[in-house]
Design a protein around this motif. Structure first.
Motif, PDB file in Angstrom:
ATOM      1  N   PHE A  50      42.339  35.431  48.947  1.00  0.00           N
ATOM      2  CA  PHE A  50      43.024  36.318  47.595  1.00  0.00           C
ATOM      3  C   PHE A  50      43.595  37.666  47.811  1.00  0.00           C
ATOM      4  O   PHE A  50      43.468  38.139  48.603  1.00  0.00           O
ATOM      5  CB  PHE A  50      41.555  37.157  47.056  1.00  0.00           C
ATOM      6  CG  PHE A  50      41.992  37.845  45.495  1.00  0.00           C
ATOM      7  CD1 PHE A  50      42.538  37.542  44.431  1.00  0.00           C
ATOM      8  CD2 PHE A  50      42.161  39.113  45.817  1.00  0.00           C
ATOM      9  CE1 PHE A  50      42.757  38.024  43.471  1.00  0.00           C
ATOM     10  CE2 PHE A  50      42.304  39.742  44.892  1.00  0.00           C
ATOM     11  CZ  PHE A  50      42.432  39.390  43.817  1.00  0.00           C
ATOM     12  N   SER A  51      44.581  36.811  47.665  1.00  0.00           N
ATOM     13  CA  SER A  51      45.665  38.487  48.332  1.00  0.00           C
ATOM     14  C   SER A  51      47.150  38.650  46.836  1.00  0.00           C
ATOM     15  O   SER A  51      47.315  37.634  46.455  1.00  0.00           O
ATOM     16  CB  SER A  51      47.188  37.399  49.717  1.00  0.00           C
ATOM     17  OG  SER A  51      47.459  37.233  48.710  1.00  0.00           O
ATOM     18  N   ALA A  52      47.602  39.955  46.967  1.00  0.00           N
ATOM     19  CA  ALA A  52      48.385  40.183  45.590  1.00  0.00           C
ATOM     20  C   ALA A  52      50.125  39.815  46.038  1.00  0.00           C
ATOM     21  O   ALA A  52      50.189  39.517  45.381  1.00  0.00           O
ATOM     22  CB  ALA A  52      48.281  41.619  45.794  1.00  0.00           C
ATOM     23  N   VAL A  56      44.774  32.548  37.206  1.00  0.00           N
ATOM     24  CA  VAL A  56      45.975  33.945  36.773  1.00  0.00           C
ATOM     25  C   VAL A  56      47.192  32.612  36.542  1.00  0.00           C
ATOM     26  O   VAL A  56      48.032  33.613  35.851  1.00  0.00           O
ATOM     27  CB  VAL A  56      46.305  33.719  38.739  1.00  0.00           C
ATOM     28  CG1 VAL A  56      46.999  34.762  38.936  1.00  0.00           C
ATOM     29  CG2 VAL A  56      44.949  34.805  39.603  1.00  0.00           C
ATOM     30  N   ILE A  57      47.438  31.671  36.747  1.00  0.00           N
ATOM     31  CA  ILE A  57      48.827  31.170  36.389  1.00  0.00           C
ATOM     32  C   ILE A  57      48.168  30.922  34.692  1.00  0.00           C
ATOM     33  O   ILE A  57      49.226  31.561  34.092  1.00  0.00           O
ATOM     34  CB  ILE A  57      48.986  29.639  37.018  1.00  0.00           C
ATOM     35  CG1 ILE A  57      49.319  29.983  38.433  1.00  0.00           C
ATOM     36  CG2 ILE A  57      50.262  28.777  36.185  1.00  0.00           C
ATOM     37  CD1 ILE A  57      49.052  28.405  39.316  1.00  0.00           C
ATOM     38  N   ALA A  58      47.145  30.752  34.374  1.00  0.00           N
ATOM     39  CA  ALA A  58      46.902  30.622  33.079  1.00  0.00           C
ATOM     40  C   ALA A  58      47.375  31.896  32.319  1.00  0.00           C
ATOM     41  O   ALA A  58      47.775  32.346  30.371  1.00  0.00           O
ATOM     42  CB  ALA A  58      45.563  29.825  33.062  1.00  0.00           C
ATOM     43  N   GLN A  59      46.620  33.245  32.687  1.00  0.00           N
ATOM     44  CA  GLN A  59      46.748  34.244  32.348  1.00  0.00           C
ATOM     45  C   GLN A  59      48.767  34.746  32.583  1.00  0.00           C
ATOM     46  O   GLN A  59      48.571  35.064  31.752  1.00  0.00           O
ATOM     47  CB  GLN A  59      46.250  34.991  33.525  1.00  0.00           C
ATOM     48  CG  GLN A  59      45.290  36.297  32.676  1.00  0.00           C
ATOM     49  CD  GLN A  59      47.181  38.000  32.593  1.00  0.00           C
ATOM     50  OE1 GLN A  59      47.826  37.830  33.124  1.00  0.00           O
ATOM     51  NE2 GLN A  59      47.066  38.553  31.801  1.00  0.00           N
ATOM     52  N   TRP A  68      40.726  44.540  47.348  1.00  0.00           N
ATOM     53  CA  TRP A  68      39.755  43.930  47.510  1.00  0.00           C
ATOM     54  C   TRP A  68      39.349  43.796  49.020  1.00  0.00           C
ATOM     55  O   TRP A  68      38.250  43.273  48.750  1.00  0.00           O
ATOM     56  CB  TRP A  68      40.468  42.535  47.746  1.00  0.00           C
ATOM     57  CG  TRP A  68      39.856  41.360  47.778  1.00  0.00           C
ATOM     58  CD1 TRP A  68      39.805  40.331  49.117  1.00  0.00           C
ATOM     59  CD2 TRP A  68      38.743  40.287  46.414  1.00  0.00           C
ATOM     60  NE1 TRP A  68      39.408  39.906  48.926  1.00  0.00           N
ATOM     61  CE2 TRP A  68      38.629  40.260  47.283  1.00  0.00           C
ATOM     62  CE3 TRP A  68      38.255  40.948  45.800  1.00  0.00           C
ATOM     63  CZ2 TRP A  68      37.963  38.445  47.355  1.00  0.00           C
ATOM     64  CZ3 TRP A  68      37.357  40.052  45.069  1.00  0.00           C
ATOM     65  CH2 TRP A  68      36.848  38.664  45.455  1.00  0.00           C
ATOM     66  N   GLN A  69      39.602  44.451  49.421  1.00  0.00           N
ATOM     67  CA  GLN A  69      39.473  45.522  51.258  1.00  0.00           C
ATOM     68  C   GLN A  69      37.863  45.889  50.965  1.00  0.00           C
ATOM     69  O   GLN A  69      37.080  45.766  51.990  1.00  0.00           O
ATOM     70  CB  GLN A  69      40.459  45.243  51.883  1.00  0.00           C
ATOM     71  CG  GLN A  69      41.760  44.459  52.451  1.00  0.00           C
ATOM     72  CD  GLN A  69      43.251  44.988  52.581  1.00  0.00           C
ATOM     73  OE1 GLN A  69      43.125  46.293  53.080  1.00  0.00           O
ATOM     74  NE2 GLN A  69      43.662  43.716  52.997  1.00  0.00           N
TER      75      GLN A  69
END
Length: 214
Positions: A9-11, A44-47, A177-178
């Motif tokens: 997971f990363s921005a 993420v894509i659906a949102q 997240w970190q």
């Protein structure tokens, strides 16, 4: 504790997904990809698709000459899409919290962050749309330099601000997240509890259904 690697997971990856599908959906009818990428990126894509549809549906309400009937229909569509947008932001948080739970995280004693990753992802999604449309305006001005004097310059300035905002926000998401993985910070799933689509909570709906005289 589960030692299997978490989804990476990363921005930066989220912003790349946003940019890719924003460009794609402007070239072809917007739709979810047929191939799964994993629970988190799929959410993420659906949102982002919900935000994409919301953006362009709202534009229809601003079309000069739109009739009252057309605006009313668009408003109902906006309410439905906005509900889906919020539900999917919550779904992102639910998936992330489920992954963290396999590691005994978030630490209940850690400092609470006021905004969840799902809400930040929603903001990044909107920024991606603003960036794409601002770039579109820069390109449009390049083709009509006389009619749109100063338009390109204003939009380049706007683009620089939007890119800075996205960079700052993405860094905040990665840091959250970190810190959560390190047990230094925690977040909660905050339900949006929208009332406008619930016929039992919105008086404009339930009062309209109450027979006259009751």
């Amino acid at each position: 504790m589960n030692d299997a690697p978490l989804y990476p997971f990363s921005a930066q990856e989220i912003a790349a997904l946003h940019d890719h599908f924003t460009a794609l959906w402007h070239r072809q009818p917007p739709a979810l990809p047929g191939e799964a990428r994993g629970p988190v990126p799929d959410a993420v894509i659906a949102q982002h698709l919900a935000n994409f549809e919301l953006w362009h549906t709202e534009d229809r309400a601003r079309t000069p000459g739109a009739t009252d009937h057309e605006i009313a229909e668009v408003k109902r569509s906006i309410d439905r899409i906005n509900q889906r947008r919020n539900d999917l932001a919550e779904a992102c948080d639910t998936l992330l919290l489920a992954e963290l739970a396999t590691r005994g995280l978030p630490d209940p004693g850690a400092e609470l962050h006021s905004e969840s990753p799902g809400l930040i992802i929603d903001r990044l999604s909107i920024l991606a749309l603003k960036i794409w449309h601002t770039q579109e305006e820069i390109a449009r001005a390049a083709g009509h330099p006389e009619a749109l004097a100063g338009h390109a310059l204003r939009n380049r300035e706007r683009l620089n601000l939007l890119l800075m905002q996205r960079g700052d926000l993405a860094a905040c998401l990665d840091r959250l997240w970190q810190q959560t993985l390190a047990g230094e910070r925690r977040f909660k799933l905050y339900r949006q509890l929208k009332m406008y689509n619930d016929p039992s909570l919105n008086p404009a709906i339930y009062q309209a259904k109450t027979p006259v005289g009751e």
